[in-house]
Design a protein around this motif. Sequence first.
Motif, PDB file in Angstrom:
ATOM      1  N   ARG A  22       0.907  -1.155  -0.190  1.00  0.00           N
ATOM      2  CA  ARG A  22      -0.049   0.087  -0.073  1.00  0.00           C
ATOM      3  C   ARG A  22       0.911   1.244  -0.071  1.00  0.00           C
ATOM      4  NH1 ARG A  22      -2.703   3.846   2.437  1.00  0.00           N
ATOM      5  NH2 ARG A  22      -4.863   4.059   2.284  1.00  0.00           N
ATOM      6  N   VAL A  42      -2.583  -1.183  -7.803  1.00  0.00           N
ATOM      7  CA  VAL A  42      -3.342  -1.642  -6.747  1.00  0.00           C
ATOM      8  C   VAL A  42      -2.213  -2.618  -6.062  1.00  0.00           C
ATOM      9  CG1 VAL A  42      -4.881  -3.471  -6.286  1.00  0.00           C
ATOM     10  CG2 VAL A  42      -5.480  -1.904  -8.116  1.00  0.00           C
ATOM     11  N   ALA A  52      -3.704  -6.986  -1.865  1.00  0.00           N
ATOM     12  CA  ALA A  52      -5.114  -7.264  -2.224  1.00  0.00           C
ATOM     13  C   ALA A  52      -5.174  -8.679  -2.854  1.00  0.00           C
ATOM     14  CB  ALA A  52      -5.736  -6.112  -3.252  1.00  0.00           C
TER      15      ALA A  52
END
Length: 67
Positions: free
Chosen positions: A14, A29, A33
């Motif tokens: 992140r 992204v 995830a």
Amino acid sequence: MLADVSRLGFATAREAAMAILERTGVATVPGSAFYSDREGERFVRLCFAKEDDVLAEACRRLERMRA
């Protein structure tokens, strides 16, 4: 595509994704995830569903992360 960004030195995927966005304007992204363990912290996901000229500009911008 998942790109290994571990050499950039961020603690989490992140953090890497946010830094890439802030420095280059290219959205990614966090790889976390897509994983259920810490392995995903090494990666960010890039999507290539764009026109060629947009992708070329993104590549030029991403070069900034090498410095």
